[in-house]
Each structure stands twice: as structure tokens, then as C-alpha cells.
Design a protein around this motif. Structure first.
Motif, PDB file in Angstrom:
ATOM      1  N   ASP A  83     -76.589   2.069 -58.179  1.00 19.75           N
ATOM      2  CA  ASP A  83     -75.678   3.055 -57.582  1.00 19.75           C
ATOM      3  C   ASP A  83     -74.290   2.455 -57.382  1.00 19.75           C
ATOM      4  OD1 ASP A  83     -77.555   5.004 -57.539  1.00 19.75           O
ATOM      5  OD2 ASP A  83     -78.188   4.633 -55.462  1.00 19.75           O
ATOM      6  N   ILE A  84     -74.268   1.225 -56.891  1.00 22.15           N
ATOM      7  CA  ILE A  84     -72.966   0.566 -56.671  1.00 22.15           C
ATOM      8  C   ILE A  84     -72.249   0.421 -58.007  1.00 22.15           C
ATOM      9  CG2 ILE A  84     -71.817  -1.565 -55.902  1.00 22.15           C
ATOM     10  CD1 ILE A  84     -73.106  -0.557 -53.550  1.00 22.15           C
ATOM     11  N   GLN A  85     -73.013   0.047 -59.021  1.00 21.09           N
ATOM     12  CA  GLN A  85     -72.386  -0.136 -60.335  1.00 21.09           C
ATOM     13  C   GLN A  85     -71.762   1.161 -60.818  1.00 21.09           C
ATOM     14  OE1 GLN A  85     -75.369  -1.834 -62.893  1.00 21.09           O
ATOM     15  NE2 GLN A  85     -74.987  -3.907 -62.135  1.00 21.09           N
ATOM     16  N   SER A  86     -72.480   2.288 -60.658  1.00 23.33           N
ATOM     17  CA  SER A  86     -71.897   3.519 -61.191  1.00 23.33           C
ATOM     18  C   SER A  86     -70.834   4.125 -60.272  1.00 23.33           C
ATOM     19  CB  SER A  86     -72.972   4.534 -61.560  1.00 23.33           C
ATOM     20  OG  SER A  86     -73.730   4.844 -60.436  1.00 23.33           O
ATOM     21  N   PHE A  87     -71.015   4.043 -58.944  1.00 21.18           N
ATOM     22  CA  PHE A  87     -70.024   4.669 -58.053  1.00 21.18           C
ATOM     23  C   PHE A  87     -68.808   3.792 -57.795  1.00 21.18           C
ATOM     24  CE2 PHE A  87     -73.831   7.058 -56.377  1.00 21.18           C
ATOM     25  CZ  PHE A  87     -73.453   8.264 -56.947  1.00 21.18           C
ATOM     26  N   TYR A  88     -69.035   2.485 -57.708  1.00 24.59           N
ATOM     27  CA  TYR A  88     -67.927   1.627 -57.257  1.00 24.59           C
ATOM     28  C   TYR A  88     -67.389   0.680 -58.312  1.00 24.59           C
ATOM     29  CZ  TYR A  88     -68.639   3.184 -52.503  1.00 24.59           C
ATOM     30  OH  TYR A  88     -68.719   3.952 -51.380  1.00 24.59           O
ATOM     31  N   LEU A  89     -68.219   0.355 -59.289  1.00 29.84           N
ATOM     32  CA  LEU A  89     -67.759  -0.645 -60.258  1.00 29.84           C
ATOM     33  C   LEU A  89     -67.474  -0.062 -61.637  1.00 29.84           C
ATOM     34  CD1 LEU A  89     -70.132  -3.563 -59.171  1.00 29.84           C
ATOM     35  CD2 LEU A  89     -67.683  -3.399 -58.731  1.00 29.84           C
ATOM     36  N   GLY A  90     -67.624   1.263 -61.741  1.00 26.56           N
ATOM     37  CA  GLY A  90     -67.288   1.933 -62.992  1.00 26.56           C
ATOM     38  C   GLY A  90     -68.145   1.522 -64.173  1.00 26.56           C
ATOM     39  N   VAL A  91     -69.400   1.072 -63.893  1.00 28.95           N
ATOM     40  CA  VAL A  91     -70.293   0.719 -64.993  1.00 28.95           C
ATOM     41  C   VAL A  91     -71.058   1.977 -65.407  1.00 28.95           C
ATOM     42  CG1 VAL A  91     -72.271  -0.727 -65.690  1.00 28.95           C
ATOM     43  CG2 VAL A  91     -70.569  -1.607 -64.066  1.00 28.95           C
ATOM     44  N   VAL A 135     -73.278 -10.027 -51.636  1.00 35.15           N
ATOM     45  CA  VAL A 135     -72.491  -9.459 -52.725  1.00 35.15           C
ATOM     46  C   VAL A 135     -73.214  -9.578 -54.072  1.00 35.15           C
ATOM     47  CG1 VAL A 135     -70.404  -9.927 -54.078  1.00 35.15           C
ATOM     48  CG2 VAL A 135     -70.250  -9.472 -51.632  1.00 35.15           C
ATOM     49  N   GLU A 136     -73.901 -10.686 -54.285  1.00 40.23           N
ATOM     50  CA  GLU A 136     -74.622 -10.851 -55.560  1.00 40.23           C
ATOM     51  C   GLU A 136     -75.663  -9.757 -55.745  1.00 40.23           C
ATOM     52  OE1 GLU A 136     -73.745 -12.722 -58.081  1.00 40.23           O
ATOM     53  OE2 GLU A 136     -72.087 -13.252 -56.753  1.00 40.23           O
ATOM     54  N   THR A 137     -76.324  -9.353 -54.660  1.00 40.85           N
ATOM     55  CA  THR A 137     -77.323  -8.281 -54.727  1.00 40.85           C
ATOM     56  C   THR A 137     -76.633  -6.936 -54.959  1.00 40.85           C
ATOM     57  OG1 THR A 137     -78.533  -9.540 -53.077  1.00 40.85           O
ATOM     58  CG2 THR A 137     -79.323  -7.306 -53.495  1.00 40.85           C
ATOM     59  N   LEU A 138     -75.559  -6.704 -54.227  1.00 39.01           N
ATOM     60  CA  LEU A 138     -74.856  -5.415 -54.356  1.00 39.01           C
ATOM     61  C   LEU A 138     -74.319  -5.207 -55.768  1.00 39.01           C
ATOM     62  CD1 LEU A 138     -72.862  -5.256 -50.984  1.00 39.01           C
ATOM     63  CD2 LEU A 138     -74.970  -4.052 -51.572  1.00 39.01           C
ATOM     64  N   LYS A 139     -73.841  -6.299 -56.360  1.00 41.44           N
ATOM     65  CA  LYS A 139     -73.276  -6.199 -57.717  1.00 41.44           C
ATOM     66  C   LYS A 139     -74.314  -5.712 -58.719  1.00 41.44           C
ATOM     67  CE  LYS A 139     -69.917  -9.972 -57.868  1.00 41.44           C
ATOM     68  NZ  LYS A 139     -69.838 -11.389 -58.247  1.00 41.44           N
ATOM     69  N   ASN A 140     -75.600  -5.983 -58.439  1.00 41.41           N
ATOM     70  CA  ASN A 140     -76.670  -5.587 -59.364  1.00 41.41           C
ATOM     71  C   ASN A 140     -77.303  -4.245 -59.019  1.00 41.41           C
ATOM     72  OD1 ASN A 140     -76.581  -7.872 -61.047  1.00 41.41           O
ATOM     73  ND2 ASN A 140     -77.494  -9.073 -59.393  1.00 41.41           N
ATOM     74  N   ASP A 141     -76.820  -3.614 -57.946  1.00 43.60           N
ATOM     75  CA  ASP A 141     -77.367  -2.322 -57.527  1.00 43.60           C
ATOM     76  C   ASP A 141     -76.835  -1.226 -58.457  1.00 43.60           C
ATOM     77  OD1 ASP A 141     -78.480  -0.895 -54.727  1.00 43.60           O
ATOM     78  OD2 ASP A 141     -77.021   0.307 -55.856  1.00 43.60           O
TER      79      ASP A 141
END
Ligand code: ATP
Length: 241
Positions: free
Chosen positions: A232-240, A224-230
């Protein structure tokens, strides 16, 4: 605890929902499976708990092992006895029965040992269910119904809980409470948990490892720590942004 290897799921031999999907839930870990609508998350959980046959689904040649055993031909009720509990989408409680009768019904799936103690534990985790234990479950709020669905799983004292979108339609405060309980059950009892979510932020707050799926396949996985810094994940899933 759970190992799914290369399963191909189709419904009615026509709609292909999973395409060579593999994932693992190590003992004592919380794993999350994320993906957009229709990606195949619910199908993955149903494949693990052997509910697909009821919907004319077929898992093909792949392998599914739970607690070291091949469970491809194990009936869903036998899986509950072996320690796997699936909290299904939409909560699936008995709406006309009281809260306590819902817990009693869950205990019927087992052999009757330690049942009172199990209820005490559910009520200790969710005091709101204790206050409402004589109330008809259909009149509970959405959040309380999710607590009851979770409580029914706890009664079965499972080694592995499969949870399908516990945050769906709930207020942020209730979602936080549900996920704190997921974490508590994991740390206090060592229960392994596979949680399907669309809300990545909340799933990442408790999970150790995550899988992202699209169109029936895993497209990304990692701690999860790696995914949080990805990015694509940030823009698609975390709304960053
Ligand atoms: P959601 O987040 O919307 O619940 P999901 O990721 O859980 O989506 P699934 O419900 O597993 O996705 O669906 C995967 C695919 O399989 C979809 O194309 C869906 O239409 C199809 N599907 C699911 N259940 C059935 C069924 N009983 N019969 C036929 N097709 C189905």
C-alpha cells in the motif's frame, strides 16, 4: 525523547482533528510522519510544541512527555529553552530582517551562551547563508529560506527538532541538500528529529521509523525498511505501480 499518548485534538470544540493519536520519537532517532492533506500532521506537531492554544485547539486528556517531563502546560518559549524547536510550515522567518539578524533573533530565545560558535556551525552546514548573511531574508529563494529556518533551529541547539514539510515547493536538488543536513545533524549531534512530509521517498531516505496517518489517526507504523516494502505504501506514497 518525545512521547505522545492518546491525544484527541479539536479546534473550537467542534472540528475534531486528532482521534486518539499516539506516537514516539526515541532519543537520537529520526521519525517521519506521513499523510495526505488534512490528515492532521501539522496539528500533531503543534500539539507537541503547545501551539494549539493560540488557535483555540485543545489536546483533551492525552499525555505529552518531552525528555521525561509532562509538558502539557509548558509554554512554547519555555519548550525552546528545554530543547524542543519547531520549524513551522511556511518557514516563518523574519522577511524584513537580514539573514544574520534572523539567527540573532533565534538566539534571543536562549540565554546567550556560545552564540558565535553556533552561527559558525550554521554557516558551515549552509555556506549559501554565509554568502548572503547581510541580505534581507525576504529576498532569499524558497530553498535558502528553508535553510535559514533550519539554521534558526540549529542556533537553539535543540535536543528535538520538529520539522513541518521541509520539502514543500522546493526543487529536488535543494530537498536533497536539506535532508542531508537533517541526517548530518542527527549523526553528528545526536539530535532527535520528527519530520512531517508528504514526500515519502525523501523522508524514508533519512528516517529510522515512520507513522502513516489518515483522518486524525495513525493507520500504520513501522521501521522504514519494513514500510518501504509495504504494497500500500508503495502504491500510495512511493508511486510504485
Ligand atoms: P496539510 O498537509 O494540508 O498541511 P495536515 O495533515 O497538516 O494537512 P492539519 O493542518 O493538521 O492537517 O489539519 C487537520 C484538520 O484540522 C483539517 O481538517 C483542518 O481543516 C483542521 N484545522 C487545522 N487547523 C485548524 C484551525 N486553526 N482551526 C480549525 N480547524 C483547523
Amino acid at each position: 525523547m518525545l512521547a505522545i499518548e492518546n491525544i484527541e485534538v479539536s479546534y473550537y470544540h467542534t472540528v475534531q482533528a486528532l482521534r486518539g493519536l499516539s506516537l514516539e520519537v526515541p532519543k537520537g532517532k529520526i521519525v517521519t510522519l506521513l499523510g495526505t492533506n488534512g490528515a492532521g500532521k501539522t496539528t500533531t506537531l503543534k500539539a507537541a510544541s503547545n501551539l494549539l492554544k493560540l488557535e483555540n485547539g485543545d489536546v483533551g486528556e492525552g499525555r505529552i512527555h518531552f525528555d521525561g517531563k509532562n509538558i502539557k502546560n509548558t509554554a512554547p518559549d519555555a519548550l525552546v529553552k528545554q530543547g524542543m524547536f519547531h520549524v513551522r510550515e511556511g518557514r516563518r522567518i523574519f522577511a524584513e530582517m537580514t539573514v544574520e539578524d534572523n539567527l540573532i533573533a533565534a538566539s534571543y530565545a536562549l540565554d546567550g551562551r556560545g552564540i558565535k560558535a553556533d552561527f559558525d556551525k550554521v554557516y558551515a552546514f549552509f555556506p549559501r547563508l554565509l554568502e548572503r548573511r547581510k541580505q534581507i531574508a525576504g529576498y532569499l529563494s524558497g530553498g535558502e529560506q528553508q535553510m535559514l529556518a533550519f539554521g534558526r533551529a540549529m542556533v537553539a541547539k535543540p535536543k528535538l527538532i520538529l520539522m513541518d514539510e521541509p520539502s514543500l515547493g522546493l526543487a529536488p536538488k535543494i530537498v536533497k541538500e536539506i535532508f542531508e543536513t537533517i541526517r548530518r545533524l542527527n549523526t553528528e549531534d545526536g539530535t532527535s528529529i520528527l519530520v512531517v512530509e508528504q514526500n515519502a521517498g525523501v523522508a524514508f531516505s533519512v528516517a529510522d521509523y515512520g507513522y502513516i496517518m489518515e483522518s486524525g489517526q495513525i493507520v500504520l507504523e513501522g521501521d522504514v525498511e519494513t514500510l518501504k516494502n509495504d504494497k500500500d505504501i508503495q502504491s500510495f506514497y512511493l508511486g510504485v505501480a
